[in-house]
Write an enzyme that holds these catalytic residues in place. Structure first.
Site, PDB file in Angstrom:
ATOM      1  N   CYS A 153       0.848  -1.185   0.000  1.00 45.54           N
ATOM      2  CA  CYS A 153       0.000   0.000   0.000  1.00 45.54           C
ATOM      3  C   CYS A 153       0.883   1.234   0.000  1.00 45.54           C
ATOM      4  O   CYS A 153       1.894   1.275   0.708  1.00 45.54           O
ATOM      5  CB  CYS A 153      -0.880  -0.024   1.246  1.00 45.54           C
ATOM      6  SG  CYS A 153      -1.980   1.381   1.407  1.00 45.54           S
TER       7      CYS A 153
ATOM      8  N   HIS B  29      -9.017  -3.783  -2.298  1.00 48.07           N
ATOM      9  CA  HIS B  29      -8.123  -2.944  -1.493  1.00 48.07           C
ATOM     10  C   HIS B  29      -8.584  -1.482  -1.503  1.00 48.07           C
ATOM     11  O   HIS B  29      -8.668  -0.843  -0.456  1.00 48.07           O
ATOM     12  CB  HIS B  29      -6.706  -3.085  -2.070  1.00 48.07           C
ATOM     13  CG  HIS B  29      -5.660  -2.277  -1.393  1.00 48.07           C
ATOM     14  ND1 HIS B  29      -4.702  -2.844  -0.573  1.00 48.07           N
ATOM     15  CD2 HIS B  29      -5.378  -0.948  -1.432  1.00 48.07           C
ATOM     16  CE1 HIS B  29      -3.896  -1.894  -0.136  1.00 48.07           C
ATOM     17  NE2 HIS B  29      -4.279  -0.727  -0.639  1.00 48.07           N
ATOM     18  N   GLU B  30      -8.896  -0.959  -2.698  1.00 54.05           N
ATOM     19  CA  GLU B  30      -9.300   0.449  -2.806  1.00 54.05           C
ATOM     20  C   GLU B  30     -10.670   0.687  -2.173  1.00 54.05           C
ATOM     21  O   GLU B  30     -10.875   1.714  -1.516  1.00 54.05           O
ATOM     22  CB  GLU B  30      -9.271   0.916  -4.261  1.00 54.05           C
ATOM     23  CG  GLU B  30      -7.903   0.834  -4.933  1.00 54.05           C
ATOM     24  CD  GLU B  30      -6.761   1.458  -4.140  1.00 54.05           C
ATOM     25  OE1 GLU B  30      -6.982   2.449  -3.404  1.00 54.05           O
ATOM     26  OE2 GLU B  30      -5.629   0.958  -4.264  1.00 54.05           O
TER      27      GLU B  30
ATOM     28  N   HIS C 213     -10.180   1.005   1.502  1.00 51.91           N
ATOM     29  CA  HIS C 213      -9.688   2.331   1.896  1.00 51.91           C
ATOM     30  C   HIS C 213     -10.846   3.293   2.128  1.00 51.91           C
ATOM     31  O   HIS C 213     -10.859   4.027   3.118  1.00 51.91           O
ATOM     32  CB  HIS C 213      -8.778   2.922   0.811  1.00 51.91           C
ATOM     33  CG  HIS C 213      -7.340   2.600   1.000  1.00 51.91           C
ATOM     34  ND1 HIS C 213      -6.627   2.926   2.127  1.00 51.91           N
ATOM     35  CD2 HIS C 213      -6.467   1.976   0.177  1.00 51.91           C
ATOM     36  CE1 HIS C 213      -5.378   2.519   2.000  1.00 51.91           C
ATOM     37  NE2 HIS C 213      -5.255   1.934   0.822  1.00 51.91           N
TER      38      HIS C 213
END
Length: 179
Positions: free
Chosen positions: A104, A146-147, A150
């Site tokens: 990341c 993953h995004e 976030h």
């Protein structure tokens, strides 16, 4: 004939938010204004992602708590996927759950084995307000999940468990950027 501009070519590289910054651990707000400021944000996200040599970047990683992310990421067959999603919703995460190395830009230089599904579908909008659906497999599916994490206030380190978590925590404590 007008050429399409390269994503990020007109953007400004912004400082990255690093692990420990509260903006990374709070859910982001929905975008309501699809105007020039949003277009600038998307351009800045691309410019910052490319400058940092990443494959994806969420708005809160540059300190903007809005639901927007960009990506330029290959899948497992080396097919390039390039785009952005505003107000994304992870509508599908299925298939085989695999533990793979994940890094990341908000934890520079570190990675840890993180479990993700090998298929994901994200729905949302473009910066112009057009509906978009993004279907990813393999590494690209990992990027999409993953995004989206976030934007929900989760970093991959929050998903790591056991000895991998303890090792990552030691690496974070020793990292130059965490002091």
């Amino acid at each position: 004939m007008r050429q399409r501009s390269i994503p990020g070519a007109r953007g400004r590289v912004r400082p990255l938010s690093l692990l420990g910054d509260p903006v990374l651990h709070a859910p982001c707000a929905e975008v309501t204004d699809f105007g020039p400021e949003l277009a600038r944000l998307v351009a800045d996200l691309f410019a910052t992602m490319y400058a940092a040599r990443g494959v994806g970047l969420a708005a809160n990683q540059i300190g903007v708590p809005l639901r927007v992310f960009v990506y330029d990421c290959p899948d497992d067959e080396e097919v390039r996927h390039l785009g952005h999603v505003v107000n994304p919703r992870l509508v599908t995460a299925d298939g085989i759950e695999l533990r793979g190395p994940e890094g990341c830009l908000s934890l520079p230089g570190l990675e840890a084995g993180t479990e993700r599904y090998d298929h994901a579908v994200v729905e949302g909008f473009t910066k112009d307000g057009e509906p978009v659906s993004v279907d990813g497999t393999g590494f690209f599916a990992r990027c999409l999940q993953h995004e989206c994490d976030h934007l929900d206030g989760t970093v991959y380190a929050d998903r790591v468990t056991g000895w991998r978590k303890r090792r990552l925590e030691r690496q974070v404590r020793r990292a130059d950027w965490s002091r």
